[in-house]
Design a protein around this motif. Structure first.
Motif, PDB file in Angstrom:
ATOM      1  N   UNK B  77       2.942   1.145  -7.862  1.00  0.00           N
ATOM      2  CA  UNK B  77       2.079   2.261  -7.473  1.00  0.00           C
ATOM      3  C   UNK B  77       2.606   3.617  -7.927  1.00  0.00           C
ATOM      4  N   UNK B  78       3.909   3.675  -8.206  1.00  0.00           N
ATOM      5  CA  UNK B  78       4.455   4.954  -8.661  1.00  0.00           C
ATOM      6  C   UNK B  78       4.063   5.262 -10.105  1.00  0.00           C
ATOM      7  N   UNK B 117     -10.147   1.523   0.923  1.00  0.00           N
ATOM      8  CA  UNK B 117      -9.444   2.009   2.108  1.00  0.00           C
ATOM      9  C   UNK B 117      -8.118   1.275   2.288  1.00  0.00           C
ATOM     10  N   UNK B 119      -6.365  -0.079  -0.034  1.00  0.00           N
ATOM     11  CA  UNK B 119      -5.467   0.371  -1.093  1.00  0.00           C
ATOM     12  C   UNK B 119      -4.809   1.703  -0.714  1.00  0.00           C
ATOM     13  N   UNK B 120      -5.612   2.589  -0.152  1.00  0.00           N
ATOM     14  CA  UNK B 120      -5.058   3.871   0.283  1.00  0.00           C
ATOM     15  C   UNK B 120      -4.003   3.682   1.368  1.00  0.00           C
ATOM     16  N   UNK B 121      -4.264   2.754   2.255  1.00  0.00           N
ATOM     17  CA  UNK B 121      -3.276   2.506   3.300  1.00  0.00           C
ATOM     18  C   UNK B 121      -1.970   1.999   2.715  1.00  0.00           C
ATOM     19  N   UNK B 123      -0.766   2.627  -0.295  1.00  0.00           N
ATOM     20  CA  UNK B 123      -0.042   3.725  -0.944  1.00  0.00           C
ATOM     21  C   UNK B 123       0.592   4.624   0.114  1.00  0.00           C
ATOM     22  N   UNK B 124      -0.174   4.892   1.144  1.00  0.00           N
ATOM     23  CA  UNK B 124       0.331   5.758   2.211  1.00  0.00           C
ATOM     24  C   UNK B 124       1.547   5.136   2.888  1.00  0.00           C
ATOM     25  N   UNK B 125       1.468   3.831   3.079  1.00  0.00           N
ATOM     26  CA  UNK B 125       2.579   3.119   3.692  1.00  0.00           C
ATOM     27  C   UNK B 125       3.847   3.223   2.835  1.00  0.00           C
ATOM     28  N   UNK B 126       3.643   3.175   1.537  1.00  0.00           N
ATOM     29  CA  UNK B 126       4.794   3.328   0.649  1.00  0.00           C
ATOM     30  C   UNK B 126       5.404   4.724   0.812  1.00  0.00           C
ATOM     31  N   UNK B 127       4.559   5.702   0.992  1.00  0.00           N
ATOM     32  CA  UNK B 127       5.070   7.068   1.203  1.00  0.00           C
ATOM     33  C   UNK B 127       5.889   7.136   2.493  1.00  0.00           C
ATOM     34  N   UNK B 128       5.362   6.562   3.553  1.00  0.00           N
ATOM     35  CA  UNK B 128       6.119   6.644   4.821  1.00  0.00           C
ATOM     36  C   UNK B 128       7.380   5.792   4.761  1.00  0.00           C
ATOM     37  N   UNK B 129       7.314   4.662   4.063  1.00  0.00           N
ATOM     38  CA  UNK B 129       8.527   3.860   3.918  1.00  0.00           C
ATOM     39  C   UNK B 129       9.628   4.678   3.250  1.00  0.00           C
TER      40      UNK B 129
END
Lengths: 226, 226
Positions: B77-78, B117, B119-121, B123-129
DNA sequence: CGCCGACTTGACATTAATCAAATGTAGTGG
DNA sequence: CCACTACATTTGATTAATGTCAAGTCGGCG
Protein backbone atom coordinates in the motif's frame (compact mmCIF):
# COMPACT_ATOMS: atom_id res chain seq x y z
CA UNK A 1 -3.71 24.95 -1.00
CA UNK A 2 -5.47 23.41 -3.95
CA UNK A 3 -2.14 22.25 -5.28
CA UNK A 4 -1.41 20.24 -2.16
CA UNK A 5 -4.73 19.07 -0.96
CA UNK A 6 -7.47 16.87 -2.30
CA UNK A 7 -8.57 18.77 -5.40
CA UNK A 8 -5.24 18.33 -7.19
CA UNK A 9 -5.82 17.72 -10.87
CA UNK A 10 -9.62 17.82 -10.84
CA UNK A 11 -11.64 19.33 -13.62
CA UNK A 12 -13.59 22.43 -12.84
CA UNK A 13 -16.87 20.62 -12.81
CA UNK A 14 -15.62 18.10 -10.27
CA UNK A 15 -13.97 20.81 -8.28
CA UNK A 16 -17.33 22.49 -7.79
CA UNK A 17 -18.87 19.28 -6.54
CA UNK A 18 -16.05 18.87 -4.08
CA UNK A 19 -16.38 22.47 -2.92
CA UNK A 20 -20.03 21.86 -2.23
CA UNK A 21 -19.42 19.16 0.30
CA UNK A 22 -16.56 20.88 2.04
CA UNK A 23 -17.93 22.01 5.34
CA UNK A 24 -17.38 25.13 7.32
CA UNK A 25 -14.03 26.55 8.13
CA UNK A 26 -13.06 26.19 11.70
CA UNK A 27 -10.61 28.28 13.63
CA UNK A 28 -8.44 26.43 16.11
CA UNK A 29 -6.66 28.67 18.61
CA UNK A 30 -3.13 27.87 19.67
CA UNK A 31 -2.76 24.99 22.10
CA UNK A 32 -6.32 23.78 21.65
CA UNK A 33 -7.46 20.44 20.31
CA UNK A 34 -8.87 19.99 16.84
CA UNK A 35 -9.89 16.52 17.99
CA UNK A 36 -8.98 14.10 20.74
CA UNK A 37 -8.19 10.44 20.86
CA UNK A 38 -11.40 8.37 20.83
CA UNK A 39 -13.54 11.19 19.53
CA UNK A 40 -15.98 9.78 16.99
CA UNK A 41 -14.80 10.26 13.44
CA UNK A 42 -16.93 12.34 11.15
CA UNK A 43 -14.55 14.69 9.38
CA UNK A 44 -11.19 14.78 7.79
CA UNK A 45 -9.56 18.16 8.14
CA UNK A 46 -7.48 20.07 5.63
CA UNK A 47 -5.13 22.56 7.22
CA UNK A 48 -5.79 25.96 5.63
CA UNK A 49 -3.56 28.01 7.86
CA UNK A 50 -1.22 27.34 10.72
CA UNK A 51 0.46 24.26 12.10
CA UNK A 52 -0.64 21.23 14.07
CA UNK A 53 0.89 18.32 15.91
CA UNK A 54 -0.66 14.89 16.29
CA UNK A 55 0.18 12.79 19.31
CA UNK A 56 -0.49 9.40 20.72
CA UNK A 57 -0.67 8.44 24.36
CA UNK A 58 -0.50 4.93 25.71
CA UNK A 59 -2.03 3.49 28.86
CA UNK A 60 1.08 4.33 30.86
CA UNK A 61 0.70 7.98 29.95
CA UNK A 62 3.69 8.05 27.64
CA UNK A 63 3.19 10.45 24.78
CA UNK A 64 4.59 10.39 21.27
CA UNK A 65 4.17 13.11 18.71
CA UNK A 66 3.62 11.26 15.46
CA UNK A 67 3.74 14.23 13.11
CA UNK A 68 3.62 17.95 12.48
CA UNK A 69 1.14 19.13 9.87
CA UNK A 70 1.21 22.34 7.91
CA UNK A 71 -0.91 24.14 5.31
CA UNK A 72 -2.45 21.84 2.72
CA UNK A 73 -1.95 18.67 4.72
CA UNK A 74 -4.76 16.35 5.69
CA UNK A 75 -5.57 15.34 9.26
CA UNK A 76 -7.60 12.43 10.53
CA UNK A 77 -6.91 9.59 8.09
CA UNK A 78 -5.97 7.30 10.95
CA UNK A 79 -9.55 7.44 12.20
CA UNK A 80 -11.10 5.70 9.22
CA UNK A 81 -10.24 2.22 10.39
CA UNK A 82 -12.26 2.33 13.60
CA UNK A 83 -14.46 5.42 13.21
CA UNK A 84 -12.66 6.94 16.16
CA UNK A 85 -9.63 9.16 16.25
CA UNK A 86 -6.46 7.42 17.34
CA UNK A 87 -4.56 10.49 18.37
CA UNK A 88 -4.91 14.06 19.54
CA UNK A 89 -4.50 16.89 17.06
CA UNK A 90 -3.39 20.17 18.64
CA UNK A 91 -2.77 23.54 17.04
CA UNK A 92 0.76 24.87 17.47
CA UNK A 93 -0.40 28.38 16.65
CA UNK A 94 -3.72 30.00 15.84
CA UNK A 95 -4.84 27.94 12.88
CA UNK A 96 -7.71 27.24 10.56
CA UNK A 97 -8.98 24.05 8.96
CA UNK A 98 -11.68 22.96 6.52
CA UNK A 99 -13.96 20.24 7.69
CA UNK A 100 -14.41 17.50 5.12
CA UNK A 101 -17.37 15.29 6.07
CA UNK A 102 -16.02 11.87 5.27
CA UNK A 103 -19.34 10.25 4.40
CA UNK A 104 -20.04 12.90 1.84
CA UNK A 105 -16.56 12.51 0.46
CA UNK A 106 -17.22 8.79 0.09
CA UNK A 107 -20.33 9.58 -1.92
CA UNK A 108 -18.22 11.47 -4.43
CA UNK A 109 -15.72 8.66 -4.81
CA UNK A 110 -18.15 6.57 -6.83
CA UNK A 111 -18.30 9.09 -9.65
CA UNK A 112 -15.00 10.91 -9.33
CA UNK A 113 -12.20 8.42 -9.89
CA UNK A 114 -9.60 11.19 -10.10
CA UNK A 115 -10.54 12.37 -6.65
CA UNK A 116 -10.47 8.85 -5.33
CA UNK A 117 -7.07 8.21 -6.82
CA UNK A 118 -5.71 11.33 -5.28
CA UNK A 119 -7.15 10.38 -1.92
CA UNK A 120 -5.41 7.02 -2.12
CA UNK A 121 -2.15 8.72 -2.93
CA UNK A 122 -2.50 10.89 0.13
CA UNK A 123 -3.14 7.94 2.41
CA UNK A 124 -0.26 6.06 0.86
CA UNK A 125 1.98 9.07 1.29
CA UNK A 126 1.11 9.15 4.95
CA UNK A 127 2.16 5.52 5.21
CA UNK A 128 5.52 6.18 3.59
CA UNK A 129 6.05 9.29 5.70
CA UNK A 130 5.57 7.22 8.81
CA UNK A 131 7.96 4.58 7.50
CA UNK A 132 10.63 7.23 7.17
CA UNK A 133 10.06 8.24 10.76
CA UNK A 134 10.39 4.61 11.80
CA UNK A 135 13.75 4.48 10.06
CA UNK A 136 14.74 7.66 11.82
CA UNK A 137 13.65 6.47 15.25
CA UNK A 138 14.93 2.96 14.88
CA UNK A 139 18.31 3.45 13.29
CA UNK A 140 19.57 7.00 13.40
CA UNK A 141 21.63 8.71 16.00
CA UNK A 142 20.63 11.94 17.62
CA UNK A 143 22.42 14.28 15.22
CA UNK A 144 21.09 12.43 12.17
CA UNK A 145 17.55 12.59 13.49
CA UNK A 146 17.74 16.27 14.08
CA UNK A 147 19.36 16.96 10.70
CA UNK A 148 16.66 14.89 9.01
CA UNK A 149 14.01 16.87 10.86
CA UNK A 150 15.41 20.19 9.68
CA UNK A 151 15.85 19.02 6.10
CA UNK A 152 12.29 17.73 6.07
CA UNK A 153 10.90 21.05 7.29
CA UNK A 154 13.00 22.90 4.72
CA UNK A 155 11.66 20.81 1.88
CA UNK A 156 8.07 21.21 2.99
CA UNK A 157 8.44 24.98 3.22
CA UNK A 158 9.98 25.00 -0.24
CA UNK A 159 6.97 23.13 -1.61
CA UNK A 160 4.77 25.81 -0.12
CA UNK A 161 6.72 28.60 -1.70
CA UNK A 162 8.53 29.74 1.42
CA UNK A 163 12.22 29.98 2.03
CA UNK A 164 13.88 26.64 2.55
CA UNK A 165 16.64 28.14 4.67
CA UNK A 166 14.91 30.71 6.85
CA UNK A 167 11.90 29.75 8.85
CA UNK A 168 10.35 29.75 12.27
CA UNK A 169 10.02 26.61 14.29
CA UNK A 170 6.38 26.49 15.30
CA UNK A 171 6.96 23.84 17.94
CA UNK A 172 8.85 23.91 21.22
CA UNK A 173 12.15 22.14 21.77
CA UNK A 174 10.19 19.73 23.88
CA UNK A 175 7.89 18.87 20.99
CA UNK A 176 10.86 18.37 18.67
CA UNK A 177 12.52 16.13 21.21
CA UNK A 178 9.40 14.10 21.75
CA UNK A 179 8.90 13.65 18.01
CA UNK A 180 12.51 12.57 17.50
CA UNK A 181 12.65 10.28 20.51
CA UNK A 182 15.12 12.57 22.30
CA UNK A 183 15.02 14.85 25.31
CA UNK A 184 14.69 18.58 25.26
CA UNK A 185 18.27 18.85 26.54
CA UNK A 186 19.56 16.82 23.62
CA UNK A 187 17.77 19.10 21.16
CA UNK A 188 19.19 22.14 22.83
CA UNK A 189 22.70 20.71 22.73
CA UNK A 190 22.34 19.72 19.08
CA UNK A 191 21.22 23.23 18.18
CA UNK A 192 24.20 24.69 20.01
CA UNK A 193 26.58 22.28 18.36
CA UNK A 194 25.19 22.80 14.85
CA UNK A 195 25.47 26.53 15.43
CA UNK A 196 29.06 26.22 16.59
CA UNK A 197 29.87 24.09 13.54
CA UNK A 198 28.39 26.71 11.25
CA UNK A 199 25.54 24.52 9.98
CA UNK A 200 22.86 26.98 11.02
CA UNK A 201 21.99 30.14 12.88
CA UNK A 202 19.38 30.06 15.58
CA UNK A 203 17.64 32.72 17.57
CA UNK A 204 14.88 31.43 19.74
CA UNK A 205 12.62 29.73 17.22
CA UNK A 206 14.03 31.53 14.20
CA UNK A 207 16.20 29.21 12.14
CA UNK A 208 18.57 29.90 9.29
CA UNK A 209 20.10 26.87 7.64
CA UNK A 210 23.60 27.71 6.41
CA UNK A 211 24.91 24.39 5.14
CA UNK A 212 22.21 22.33 3.51
CA UNK A 213 24.59 19.90 1.79
CA UNK A 214 26.08 18.81 5.10
CA UNK A 215 22.70 18.67 6.78
CA UNK A 216 21.35 16.54 3.96
CA UNK A 217 24.34 14.25 4.09
CA UNK A 218 23.88 13.84 7.84
CA UNK A 219 20.20 13.09 7.37
CA UNK A 220 20.92 10.53 4.68
CA UNK A 221 23.59 8.89 6.81
CA UNK A 222 26.23 9.58 4.18
CA UNK A 223 28.15 12.25 6.10
CA UNK A 224 31.90 11.64 6.08
CA UNK A 225 33.10 11.01 9.58
CA UNK A 226 34.51 14.11 11.27
CA UNK B 1 -8.24 -15.42 4.80
CA UNK B 2 -11.50 -13.95 3.60
CA UNK B 3 -12.22 -12.78 7.10
CA UNK B 4 -9.06 -10.72 7.27
CA UNK B 5 -8.47 -9.55 3.79
CA UNK B 6 -10.28 -7.39 1.31
CA UNK B 7 -13.49 -9.34 0.77
CA UNK B 8 -14.70 -8.88 4.35
CA UNK B 9 -18.42 -8.32 4.42
CA UNK B 10 -19.00 -8.47 0.68
CA UNK B 11 -22.07 -10.02 -0.82
CA UNK B 12 -21.59 -13.15 -2.84
CA UNK B 13 -22.14 -11.37 -6.10
CA UNK B 14 -19.47 -8.80 -5.34
CA UNK B 15 -17.21 -11.48 -4.01
CA UNK B 16 -17.29 -13.18 -7.40
CA UNK B 17 -16.35 -9.98 -9.17
CA UNK B 18 -13.45 -9.51 -6.81
CA UNK B 19 -12.33 -13.09 -7.30
CA UNK B 20 -12.27 -12.51 -11.04
CA UNK B 21 -9.69 -9.78 -10.88
CA UNK B 22 -7.49 -11.46 -8.33
CA UNK B 23 -4.46 -12.56 -10.23
CA UNK B 24 -2.37 -15.63 -10.02
CA UNK B 25 -1.00 -17.03 -6.87
CA UNK B 26 2.68 -16.62 -6.55
CA UNK B 27 5.04 -18.66 -4.43
CA UNK B 28 7.81 -16.77 -2.73
CA UNK B 29 10.59 -18.98 -1.38
CA UNK B 30 12.22 -18.14 1.92
CA UNK B 31 14.67 -15.21 1.84
CA UNK B 32 13.61 -14.06 -1.60
CA UNK B 33 12.06 -10.74 -2.53
CA UNK B 34 8.38 -10.33 -3.34
CA UNK B 35 9.30 -6.87 -4.58
CA UNK B 36 12.15 -4.41 -4.16
CA UNK B 37 12.38 -0.75 -3.44
CA UNK B 38 11.78 1.30 -6.62
CA UNK B 39 10.15 -1.57 -8.48
CA UNK B 40 7.21 -0.19 -10.46
CA UNK B 41 3.92 -0.69 -8.67
CA UNK B 42 1.33 -2.83 -10.37
CA UNK B 43 0.00 -5.17 -7.71
CA UNK B 44 -0.98 -5.23 -4.13
CA UNK B 45 -0.32 -8.59 -2.53
CA UNK B 46 -2.41 -10.49 -0.04
CA UNK B 47 -0.42 -12.95 2.02
CA UNK B 48 -2.05 -16.37 1.66
CA UNK B 49 0.54 -18.36 3.50
CA UNK B 50 3.74 -17.65 5.32
CA UNK B 51 5.36 -14.55 6.70
CA UNK B 52 7.08 -11.51 5.26
CA UNK B 53 9.12 -8.58 6.42
CA UNK B 54 9.20 -5.16 4.81
CA UNK B 55 12.27 -3.01 5.11
CA UNK B 56 13.53 0.38 4.17
CA UNK B 57 17.08 1.38 3.39
CA UNK B 58 18.40 4.91 3.31
CA UNK B 59 21.23 6.37 1.26
CA UNK B 60 23.74 5.54 3.97
CA UNK B 61 22.80 1.88 3.80
CA UNK B 62 21.02 1.83 7.15
CA UNK B 63 18.17 -0.60 7.12
CA UNK B 64 14.94 -0.56 9.10
CA UNK B 65 12.38 -3.30 9.14
CA UNK B 66 9.05 -1.49 9.14
CA UNK B 67 6.80 -4.47 9.68
CA UNK B 68 6.20 -8.20 9.70
CA UNK B 69 3.21 -9.44 7.71
CA UNK B 70 1.32 -12.67 8.13
CA UNK B 71 -1.57 -14.50 6.51
CA UNK B 72 -4.38 -12.25 5.41
CA UNK B 73 -2.37 -9.06 5.54
CA UNK B 74 -1.93 -6.75 2.60
CA UNK B 75 1.43 -5.72 1.18
CA UNK B 76 2.32 -2.80 -1.05
CA UNK B 77 0.00 0.00 0.00
CA UNK B 78 2.94 2.34 0.43
CA UNK B 79 3.56 2.17 -3.32
CA UNK B 80 0.33 3.85 -4.36
CA UNK B 81 1.60 7.37 -3.73
CA UNK B 82 4.41 7.27 -6.29
CA UNK B 83 3.69 4.15 -8.36
CA UNK B 84 6.93 2.66 -7.05
CA UNK B 85 7.56 0.48 -4.07
CA UNK B 86 9.15 2.26 -1.16
CA UNK B 87 10.53 -0.78 0.56
CA UNK B 88 11.66 -4.35 0.05
CA UNK B 89 9.31 -7.20 0.92
CA UNK B 90 11.09 -10.44 1.77
CA UNK B 91 9.66 -13.84 2.67
CA UNK B 92 10.70 -15.10 6.10
CA UNK B 93 9.72 -18.64 5.14
CA UNK B 94 8.39 -20.30 2.02
CA UNK B 95 5.26 -18.28 1.39
CA UNK B 96 2.48 -17.62 -1.04
CA UNK B 97 0.65 -14.46 -2.06
CA UNK B 98 -2.24 -13.44 -4.30
CA UNK B 99 -1.49 -10.72 -6.77
CA UNK B 100 -4.13 -8.00 -6.81
CA UNK B 101 -3.73 -5.82 -9.90
CA UNK B 102 -4.34 -2.40 -8.47
CA UNK B 103 -5.76 -0.82 -11.60
CA UNK B 104 -8.38 -3.51 -11.84
CA UNK B 105 -9.15 -3.10 -8.17
CA UNK B 106 -9.67 0.61 -8.78
CA UNK B 107 -12.17 -0.24 -11.50
CA UNK B 108 -14.25 -2.12 -8.98
CA UNK B 109 -14.24 0.70 -6.46
CA UNK B 110 -16.68 2.76 -8.51
CA UNK B 111 -19.44 0.20 -8.19
CA UNK B 112 -18.54 -1.57 -4.96
CA UNK B 113 -18.66 0.94 -2.12
CA UNK B 114 -18.38 -1.81 0.48
CA UNK B 115 -15.13 -2.97 -1.02
CA UNK B 116 -13.85 0.58 -1.21
CA UNK B 117 -14.74 1.25 2.38
CA UNK B 118 -12.96 -1.86 3.48
CA UNK B 119 -9.91 -0.89 1.49
CA UNK B 120 -9.86 2.49 3.20
CA UNK B 121 -10.05 0.82 6.56
CA UNK B 122 -7.08 -1.33 5.73
CA UNK B 123 -4.98 1.63 4.67
CA UNK B 124 -6.05 3.53 7.75
CA UNK B 125 -5.20 0.56 9.91
CA UNK B 126 -1.73 0.50 8.44
CA UNK B 127 -1.35 4.15 9.39
CA UNK B 128 -2.36 3.51 12.99
CA UNK B 129 -0.17 0.42 13.18
CA UNK B 130 2.80 2.49 12.17
CA UNK B 131 1.89 5.15 14.70
CA UNK B 132 2.03 2.54 17.43
CA UNK B 133 5.48 1.55 16.26
CA UNK B 134 6.52 5.19 16.37
CA UNK B 135 5.38 5.35 19.99
CA UNK B 136 7.32 2.20 20.69
CA UNK B 137 10.50 3.40 19.03
CA UNK B 138 10.29 6.93 20.32
CA UNK B 139 9.32 6.45 23.92
CA UNK B 140 9.64 2.91 25.17
CA UNK B 141 12.59 1.25 26.77
CA UNK B 142 14.02 -1.98 25.53
CA UNK B 143 11.99 -4.32 27.73
CA UNK B 144 8.76 -2.51 26.93
CA UNK B 145 9.46 -2.70 23.22
CA UNK B 146 10.11 -6.38 23.33
CA UNK B 147 7.07 -7.08 25.49
CA UNK B 148 4.94 -5.05 23.10
CA UNK B 149 6.33 -7.03 20.19
CA UNK B 150 5.44 -10.36 21.81
CA UNK B 151 1.98 -9.22 22.83
CA UNK B 152 1.33 -7.97 19.32
CA UNK B 153 2.34 -11.29 17.78
CA UNK B 154 0.18 -13.14 20.29
CA UNK B 155 -2.86 -11.08 19.44
CA UNK B 156 -2.37 -11.53 15.72
CA UNK B 157 -2.03 -15.29 16.06
CA UNK B 158 -5.19 -15.33 18.18
CA UNK B 159 -7.07 -13.49 15.44
CA UNK B 160 -5.93 -16.18 13.01
CA UNK B 161 -7.14 -18.97 15.24
CA UNK B 162 -3.72 -20.05 16.51
CA UNK B 163 -2.51 -20.26 20.05
CA UNK B 164 -1.75 -16.89 21.55
CA UNK B 165 0.80 -18.34 23.94
CA UNK B 166 2.67 -20.90 21.88
CA UNK B 167 4.15 -19.96 18.58
CA UNK B 168 7.26 -19.94 16.47
CA UNK B 169 9.18 -16.79 15.77
CA UNK B 170 9.54 -16.71 11.99
CA UNK B 171 12.20 -14.01 12.11
CA UNK B 172 15.75 -14.05 13.40
CA UNK B 173 16.84 -12.25 16.55
CA UNK B 174 18.56 -9.82 14.26
CA UNK B 175 15.31 -9.01 12.47
CA UNK B 176 13.52 -8.49 15.76
CA UNK B 177 16.28 -6.21 16.97
CA UNK B 178 16.27 -4.20 13.80
CA UNK B 179 12.48 -3.79 13.93
CA UNK B 180 12.57 -2.68 17.56
CA UNK B 181 15.55 -0.37 17.19
CA UNK B 182 17.73 -2.62 19.35
CA UNK B 183 20.72 -4.86 18.77
CA UNK B 184 20.65 -8.60 18.43
CA UNK B 185 22.51 -8.85 21.74
CA UNK B 186 19.83 -6.83 23.51
CA UNK B 187 17.13 -9.13 22.17
CA UNK B 188 19.06 -12.15 23.31
CA UNK B 189 19.52 -10.69 26.79
CA UNK B 190 15.87 -9.72 27.04
CA UNK B 191 14.81 -13.24 26.11
CA UNK B 192 17.13 -14.67 28.75
CA UNK B 193 15.87 -12.24 31.36
CA UNK B 194 12.19 -12.81 30.58
CA UNK B 195 12.86 -16.53 30.80
CA UNK B 196 14.59 -16.15 34.17
CA UNK B 197 11.70 -14.04 35.44
CA UNK B 198 9.22 -16.71 34.38
CA UNK B 199 7.46 -14.56 31.78
CA UNK B 200 8.07 -17.06 28.99
CA UNK B 201 9.80 -20.19 27.85
CA UNK B 202 12.03 -20.12 24.83
CA UNK B 203 13.73 -22.78 22.80
CA UNK B 204 15.40 -21.51 19.69
CA UNK B 205 12.53 -19.85 17.86
CA UNK B 206 9.80 -21.67 19.79
CA UNK B 207 8.11 -19.33 22.25
CA UNK B 208 5.69 -20.03 25.08
CA UNK B 209 4.29 -17.00 26.84
CA UNK B 210 3.67 -17.80 30.49
CA UNK B 211 2.60 -14.48 31.98
CA UNK B 212 0.51 -12.49 29.55
CA UNK B 213 -0.81 -10.05 32.18
CA UNK B 214 2.68 -8.91 33.09
CA UNK B 215 3.78 -8.78 29.45
CA UNK B 216 0.74 -6.69 28.58
CA UNK B 217 1.35 -4.37 31.48
CA UNK B 218 4.95 -3.92 30.41
CA UNK B 219 3.88 -3.23 26.85
CA UNK B 220 1.31 -0.68 27.99
CA UNK B 221 3.83 1.00 30.25
CA UNK B 222 1.70 0.33 33.32
CA UNK B 223 3.94 -2.31 34.89
CA UNK B 224 4.59 -1.66 38.58
CA UNK B 225 8.25 -1.06 39.10
CA UNK B 226 10.17 -4.17 40.20
C1' DC C 1 32.73 -35.52 12.80
C1' DG C 2 33.41 -30.93 11.87
C1' DC C 3 31.89 -26.74 9.97
C1' DC C 4 28.81 -22.79 9.74
C1' DG C 5 25.54 -19.61 11.00
C1' DA C 6 22.57 -18.21 14.70
C1' DC C 7 22.49 -17.17 19.16
C1' DT C 8 24.20 -16.26 24.03
C1' DT C 9 27.04 -14.24 27.39
C1' DG C 10 30.51 -11.23 29.41
C1' DA C 11 33.43 -7.03 29.66
C1' DC C 12 33.69 -2.56 28.43
C1' DA C 13 32.53 1.89 25.84
C1' DT C 14 29.39 5.26 24.32
C1' DT C 15 25.30 7.73 23.75
C1' DA C 16 21.87 10.13 25.38
C1' DA C 17 19.07 10.53 29.72
C1' DT C 18 18.74 12.49 34.15
C1' DC C 19 19.47 15.81 37.58
C1' DA C 20 20.61 20.38 38.77
C1' DA C 21 21.54 25.11 38.08
C1' DA C 22 21.87 29.11 35.45
C1' DT C 23 20.17 32.04 31.92
C1' DG C 24 17.01 34.05 28.78
C1' DT C 25 12.34 35.61 27.24
C1' DA C 26 7.68 37.10 27.35
C1' DG C 27 4.12 38.80 29.66
C1' DT C 28 2.02 41.52 33.73
C1' DG C 29 1.14 45.03 36.68
C1' DG C 30 2.95 48.96 39.10
C1' DC D 1 9.92 52.00 31.84
C1' DC D 2 10.91 48.67 35.13
C1' DA D 3 10.56 45.08 38.45
C1' DC D 4 8.66 40.54 38.90
C1' DT D 5 7.03 36.11 37.66
C1' DA D 6 6.45 32.01 34.96
C1' DC D 7 8.08 29.36 31.65
C1' DA D 8 11.34 27.87 28.01
C1' DT D 9 15.85 27.04 26.99
C1' DT D 10 20.76 26.35 27.73
C1' DT D 11 24.62 24.35 29.96
C1' DG D 12 27.24 21.32 33.04
C1' DA D 13 28.02 17.06 35.81
C1' DT D 14 26.82 12.53 36.41
C1' DT D 15 24.42 8.15 35.55
C1' DA D 16 21.96 4.58 33.29
C1' DA D 17 20.70 2.12 29.32
C1' DT D 18 22.09 0.11 25.46
C1' DG D 19 25.62 -0.54 21.97
C1' DT D 20 30.06 -2.59 20.68
C1' DC D 21 33.50 -5.96 20.76
C1' DA D 22 35.01 -10.45 21.75
C1' DA D 23 34.59 -15.06 23.09
C1' DG D 24 31.99 -18.82 23.55
C1' DT D 25 27.98 -22.26 22.79
C1' DC D 26 24.39 -24.47 20.42
C1' DG D 27 22.08 -26.85 16.65
C1' DG D 28 21.63 -28.34 12.03
C1' DC D 29 23.61 -30.36 8.08
C1' DG D 30 26.86 -32.15 4.72
Amino acid sequence: MHQLCLPMGLEENDMDRLDQIIGRRRKVPRDTHLYRMNDPFTNLYAVRLGHFKTCQVNAGGEQQITGFQMTGELLGMDAISTDRHHCDAIALEDSEVCEIPFHRLEELFGTMPTLLRHFHRMMSQEITREQSVMLLLGNMRAEQRFAAFLVNLASRYTTRGYSSTNFQLRMSREDIGNYLGLTIESISRLLSRFKKEGLLKVNNREIELLDMPTLKAMAAGTEVCP
